[in-house]
Design a protein around this motif. Structure first.
Motif, PDB file in Angstrom:
ATOM      1  N   LEU A  90       0.826  -1.209   0.000  1.00 36.90           N
ATOM      2  CA  LEU A  90       0.000   0.000   0.000  1.00 36.90           C
ATOM      3  C   LEU A  90       0.860   1.259   0.000  1.00 36.90           C
ATOM      4  O   LEU A  90       0.514   2.255  -0.638  1.00 36.90           O
ATOM      5  CB  LEU A  90      -0.929  -0.006   1.209  1.00 36.90           C
ATOM      6  N   GLU A  91       1.973   1.213   0.717  1.00 35.76           N
ATOM      7  CA  GLU A  91       2.855   2.378   0.778  1.00 35.76           C
ATOM      8  C   GLU A  91       3.405   2.742  -0.595  1.00 35.76           C
ATOM      9  O   GLU A  91       3.702   3.913  -0.869  1.00 35.76           O
ATOM     10  CB  GLU A  91       4.014   2.109   1.746  1.00 35.76           C
ATOM     11  N   ALA A  92       3.486   1.758  -1.478  1.00 31.64           N
ATOM     12  CA  ALA A  92       4.017   2.020  -2.816  1.00 31.64           C
ATOM     13  C   ALA A  92       3.088   2.918  -3.626  1.00 31.64           C
ATOM     14  O   ALA A  92       3.511   3.507  -4.629  1.00 31.64           O
ATOM     15  CB  ALA A  92       4.251   0.705  -3.553  1.00 31.64           C
ATOM     16  N   MET A  93       1.833   3.025  -3.199  1.00 27.64           N
ATOM     17  CA  MET A  93       0.890   3.882  -3.903  1.00 27.64           C
ATOM     18  C   MET A  93       1.005   5.346  -3.500  1.00 27.64           C
ATOM     19  O   MET A  93       0.366   6.210  -4.111  1.00 27.64           O
ATOM     20  CB  MET A  93      -0.547   3.418  -3.640  1.00 27.64           C
ATOM     21  N   ALA A  94       1.789   5.644  -2.481  1.00 24.21           N
ATOM     22  CA  ALA A  94       1.829   7.003  -1.938  1.00 24.21           C
ATOM     23  C   ALA A  94       2.150   8.070  -2.985  1.00 24.21           C
ATOM     24  O   ALA A  94       1.474   9.103  -3.036  1.00 24.21           O
ATOM     25  CB  ALA A  94       2.819   7.064  -0.777  1.00 24.21           C
ATOM     26  N   PRO A  95       3.164   7.889  -3.846  1.00 25.65           N
ATOM     27  CA  PRO A  95       3.438   8.948  -4.841  1.00 25.65           C
ATOM     28  C   PRO A  95       2.257   9.205  -5.770  1.00 25.65           C
ATOM     29  O   PRO A  95       1.965  10.369  -6.091  1.00 25.65           O
ATOM     30  CB  PRO A  95       4.648   8.402  -5.603  1.00 25.65           C
ATOM     31  N   LEU A  96       1.587   8.147  -6.210  1.00 24.80           N
ATOM     32  CA  LEU A  96       0.425   8.338  -7.079  1.00 24.80           C
ATOM     33  C   LEU A  96      -0.673   9.082  -6.344  1.00 24.80           C
ATOM     34  O   LEU A  96      -1.279  10.025  -6.899  1.00 24.80           O
ATOM     35  CB  LEU A  96      -0.102   6.985  -7.559  1.00 24.80           C
ATOM     36  N   LEU A  97      -0.943   8.709  -5.111  1.00 25.06           N
ATOM     37  CA  LEU A  97      -2.035   9.346  -4.372  1.00 25.06           C
ATOM     38  C   LEU A  97      -1.722  10.814  -4.090  1.00 25.06           C
ATOM     39  O   LEU A  97      -2.623  11.657  -4.109  1.00 25.06           O
ATOM     40  CB  LEU A  97      -2.309   8.583  -3.076  1.00 25.06           C
ATOM     41  N   GLU A  98      -0.456  11.120  -3.846  1.00 18.23           N
ATOM     42  CA  GLU A  98      -0.073  12.530  -3.691  1.00 18.23           C
ATOM     43  C   GLU A  98      -0.306  13.291  -4.993  1.00 18.23           C
ATOM     44  O   GLU A  98      -0.789  14.432  -4.984  1.00 18.23           O
ATOM     45  CB  GLU A  98       1.399  12.628  -3.279  1.00 18.23           C
ATOM     46  N   ALA A  99       0.018  12.653  -6.115  1.00 18.32           N
ATOM     47  CA  ALA A  99      -0.206  13.295  -7.410  1.00 18.32           C
ATOM     48  C   ALA A  99      -1.690  13.513  -7.662  1.00 18.32           C
ATOM     49  O   ALA A  99      -2.094  14.559  -8.185  1.00 18.32           O
ATOM     50  CB  ALA A  99       0.405  12.444  -8.524  1.00 18.32           C
ATOM     51  N   VAL A 100      -2.508  12.548  -7.281  1.00 20.42           N
ATOM     52  CA  VAL A 100      -3.955  12.691  -7.430  1.00 20.42           C
ATOM     53  C   VAL A 100      -4.458  13.844  -6.576  1.00 20.42           C
ATOM     54  O   VAL A 100      -5.285  14.657  -7.015  1.00 20.42           O
ATOM     55  CB  VAL A 100      -4.669  11.383  -7.046  1.00 20.42           C
ATOM     56  N   SER A 101      -3.939  13.944  -5.360  1.00 16.92           N
ATOM     57  CA  SER A 101      -4.348  15.022  -4.463  1.00 16.92           C
ATOM     58  C   SER A 101      -4.043  16.383  -5.076  1.00 16.92           C
ATOM     59  O   SER A 101      -4.870  17.304  -5.030  1.00 16.92           O
ATOM     60  CB  SER A 101      -3.648  14.876  -3.112  1.00 16.92           C
ATOM     61  N   HIS A 102      -2.870  16.517  -5.681  1.00 19.81           N
ATOM     62  CA  HIS A 102      -2.489  17.794  -6.282  1.00 19.81           C
ATOM     63  C   HIS A 102      -3.278  18.070  -7.563  1.00 19.81           C
ATOM     64  O   HIS A 102      -3.505  19.233  -7.917  1.00 19.81           O
ATOM     65  CB  HIS A 102      -0.993  17.804  -6.588  1.00 19.81           C
TER      66      HIS A 102
ATOM     67  N   ALA B 161      -6.434  17.113  -8.159  1.00 14.42           N
ATOM     68  CA  ALA B 161      -7.890  17.138  -7.938  1.00 14.42           C
ATOM     69  C   ALA B 161      -8.489  18.424  -8.497  1.00 14.42           C
ATOM     70  O   ALA B 161      -7.991  19.515  -8.246  1.00 14.42           O
ATOM     71  CB  ALA B 161      -8.201  17.011  -6.445  1.00 14.42           C
ATOM     72  N   GLY B 162      -9.552  18.271  -9.266  1.00 14.77           N
ATOM     73  CA  GLY B 162     -10.214  19.407  -9.880  1.00 14.77           C
ATOM     74  C   GLY B 162      -9.669  19.779 -11.247  1.00 14.77           C
ATOM     75  O   GLY B 162     -10.303  20.542 -11.981  1.00 14.77           O
ATOM     76  N   ASP B 163      -8.516  19.241 -11.615  1.00 23.32           N
ATOM     77  CA  ASP B 163      -7.870  19.531 -12.895  1.00 23.32           C
ATOM     78  C   ASP B 163      -8.052  18.310 -13.795  1.00 23.32           C
ATOM     79  O   ASP B 163      -7.262  17.365 -13.756  1.00 23.32           O
ATOM     80  CB  ASP B 163      -6.388  19.820 -12.659  1.00 23.32           C
ATOM     81  N   VAL B 164      -9.093  18.314 -14.623  1.00 19.49           N
ATOM     82  CA  VAL B 164      -9.430  17.127 -15.402  1.00 19.49           C
ATOM     83  C   VAL B 164      -8.308  16.717 -16.354  1.00 19.49           C
ATOM     84  O   VAL B 164      -7.980  15.527 -16.437  1.00 19.49           O
ATOM     85  CB  VAL B 164     -10.760  17.329 -16.149  1.00 19.49           C
ATOM     86  N   PRO B 165      -7.689  17.623 -17.112  1.00 19.28           N
ATOM     87  CA  PRO B 165      -6.575  17.184 -17.973  1.00 19.28           C
ATOM     88  C   PRO B 165      -5.459  16.505 -17.188  1.00 19.28           C
ATOM     89  O   PRO B 165      -4.885  15.513 -17.653  1.00 19.28           O
ATOM     90  CB  PRO B 165      -6.095  18.493 -18.620  1.00 19.28           C
ATOM     91  N   ALA B 166      -5.149  17.019 -16.004  1.00 20.44           N
ATOM     92  CA  ALA B 166      -4.103  16.391 -15.192  1.00 20.44           C
ATOM     93  C   ALA B 166      -4.541  15.006 -14.716  1.00 20.44           C
ATOM     94  O   ALA B 166      -3.742  14.061 -14.694  1.00 20.44           O
ATOM     95  CB  ALA B 166      -3.761  17.276 -13.993  1.00 20.44           C
TER      96      ALA B 166
ATOM     97  N   ASP C 279     -10.034  11.614  -3.887  1.00 18.25           N
ATOM     98  CA  ASP C 279     -10.970  12.508  -4.566  1.00 18.25           C
ATOM     99  C   ASP C 279     -11.927  11.639  -5.380  1.00 18.25           C
ATOM    100  O   ASP C 279     -11.486  10.905  -6.264  1.00 18.25           O
ATOM    101  CB  ASP C 279     -10.230  13.491  -5.468  1.00 18.25           C
ATOM    102  N   VAL C 280     -13.212  11.721  -5.076  1.00 18.58           N
ATOM    103  CA  VAL C 280     -14.190  10.859  -5.735  1.00 18.58           C
ATOM    104  C   VAL C 280     -14.179  11.091  -7.245  1.00 18.58           C
ATOM    105  O   VAL C 280     -14.255  10.146  -8.034  1.00 18.58           O
ATOM    106  CB  VAL C 280     -15.600  11.078  -5.151  1.00 18.58           C
ATOM    107  N   ALA C 281     -14.074  12.335  -7.662  1.00 20.13           N
ATOM    108  CA  ALA C 281     -14.051  12.632  -9.096  1.00 20.13           C
ATOM    109  C   ALA C 281     -12.835  12.005  -9.769  1.00 20.13           C
ATOM    110  O   ALA C 281     -12.916  11.563 -10.922  1.00 20.13           O
ATOM    111  CB  ALA C 281     -14.085  14.139  -9.323  1.00 20.13           C
ATOM    112  N   ALA C 282     -11.709  11.954  -9.081  1.00 17.74           N
ATOM    113  CA  ALA C 282     -10.517  11.328  -9.653  1.00 17.74           C
ATOM    114  C   ALA C 282     -10.758   9.839  -9.888  1.00 17.74           C
ATOM    115  O   ALA C 282     -10.335   9.283 -10.910  1.00 17.74           O
ATOM    116  CB  ALA C 282      -9.321  11.530  -8.725  1.00 17.74           C
ATOM    117  N   GLY C 283     -11.428   9.183  -8.952  1.00 18.71           N
ATOM    118  CA  GLY C 283     -11.780   7.783  -9.161  1.00 18.71           C
ATOM    119  C   GLY C 283     -12.726   7.606 -10.333  1.00 18.71           C
ATOM    120  O   GLY C 283     -12.621   6.641 -11.098  1.00 18.71           O
TER     121      GLY C 283
END
Length: 350
Positions: free
Chosen positions: A17-29, A31-36, A70-74
């Motif tokens: 699970l810890e290996a997902m941390a970089p991706l989840l941080e990227a998703v957090s940043h 959030a709200g930016d659909v192209p990203a 972020d629900v929208a990211a999912g």
């Protein structure tokens, strides 16, 4: 309330699970930016597990974890991964880009596919509920054949003859992901599987359960909001009363039970136990159980936390609105009626 990015566990070790941390941080940043978010989906799609290939639980953890951030990211990631999996199951190489899956039908709208004599088909008509169509590169969609069957096709959404309506999206939920109607006028498309293959393949049920994994991730995030709010209140001298503790205990019970159910089901998929006629019955059970759990968690958390965070906490309010709309992909009692019909025919384990 909690703001720390944290993966959602279904069955993996903490190290995985810890290996997902970089991706989840990227998703957090992002959030709200659909192209990203679409760019992240494209990157994830190159390496993400596919359902039935031995890593189904890890795929569902990925979907749940992104949705918990972020629900929208999912809601962006899930259809792209589903499309990639569908194309792989049909041995069709996807073009690079962001993909969606458009299989909904709507009153007064119909999409027809006609063979052009070269192995491809031509699409004419309209398809409703096409989320983010104007921002996607391609889609797997279903269309009607001349003999009455339906089939799946891969289509370039930038092709001549494709026009995307911009809907008047009034919902407060999933505001980044409006779903409108797409019109096709003589658009070339590549067949994906044969007639009715899309609905008969085991992956149809597996994909439906992947959506439920996203719902589950949203519920985990709401539950974390609840726990963090109670802990913060206690730190400020306001200990939770028995009702709050009982509801937190109920929430824990729901989340833990659903995680266990998803883990067992993922294991059955990878073991080849859900590749036949019983796959859709299990998908209905999983989706129904998760939907009921999500709605119950939302209810008890909203009752306990009251109007304050809904009115003044942007992240919490957005999550509740996004999740409330997303969960409506479940058809409630109509899906239970479908499951009941299958149960009556003997498709049950009890």
């Amino acid at each position: 309330m909690q703001s720390e990015v944290q993966a959602v566990r279904i069955s993996s070790t903490p190290q995985r699970l810890e290996a997902m941390a970089p991706l989840l941080e990227a998703v957090s940043h992002a959030a709200g930016d659909v192209p990203a978010l679409l760019a992240l989906a494209r990157d994830v799609g190159r390496t993400a597990p596919r359902p039935g290939d031995g890593g189904t639980a890890q795929l569902w953890e990925l979907l749940a974890s992104v949705t918990a951030v972020d629900v929208a990211a999912g809601r962006v990631l899930e259809p792209h991964l589903d499309a990639v999996a569908i194309l792989a199951q049909a041995s069709v190489e996807p073009a690079d880009g962001a993909w969606g899956v458009f299989a909904a039908e709507g009153p007064g709208l119909r999409l027809d596919a006609t063979a052009d004599g070269t192995g491809k088909y031509v699409l004419n008509g309209s398809k409703p509920w096409c989320s983010l169509a104007a921002r996607l590169d391609g889609a797997v969609l279903t269309a009607h054949l001349a003999d009455g069957a339906r089939a799946a096709f891969a289509v370039d959404l930038h092709a001549p003859g494709v026009s995307c309506e911009t809907p008047q999206w009034t919902s407060r939920g999933l505001r980044e992901i409006p779903s409108g109607t797409v019109h096709f006028d003589g658009v070339s498309a590549v067949p994906v599987g044969g007639p009715n293959w899309y609905f008969q393949r085991p992956g149809f049920a597996w994909g439906g359960m992947g959506v439920a994994a996203c719902w589950f991730g949203g519920a985990v995030a709401v539950a974390r909001d609840f726990s963090s709010a109670l802990a913060a209140a206690a730190d400020n001298g306001r200990e939770p009363d028995q009702i709050a503790l009982a509801h937190l205990g109920e929430t824990d019970r729901i989340i833990t039970s659903l995680a266990g159910y998803l883990a067992r089901t993922a294991g059955r998929i990878d073991a080849g136990e859900l590749s036949g006629s019983g796959a859709w019955s299990e998908a209905l059970r999983v989706r129904g159980a998760v939907a009921a759990g999500v709605e119950r968690v939302q209810t008890v958390v909203a009752q306990n936390l009251g109007p304050g965070p809904l009115a003044f906490n942007e992240a919490y309010g957005k999550r509740m609105a996004d999740l409330s709309l997303y969960i409506r992909q479940h058809h409630a009692m109509r899906d239970d009626a479908q499951l009941g019909a299958l149960t009556l025919k003997g498709d049950r384990s009890w």
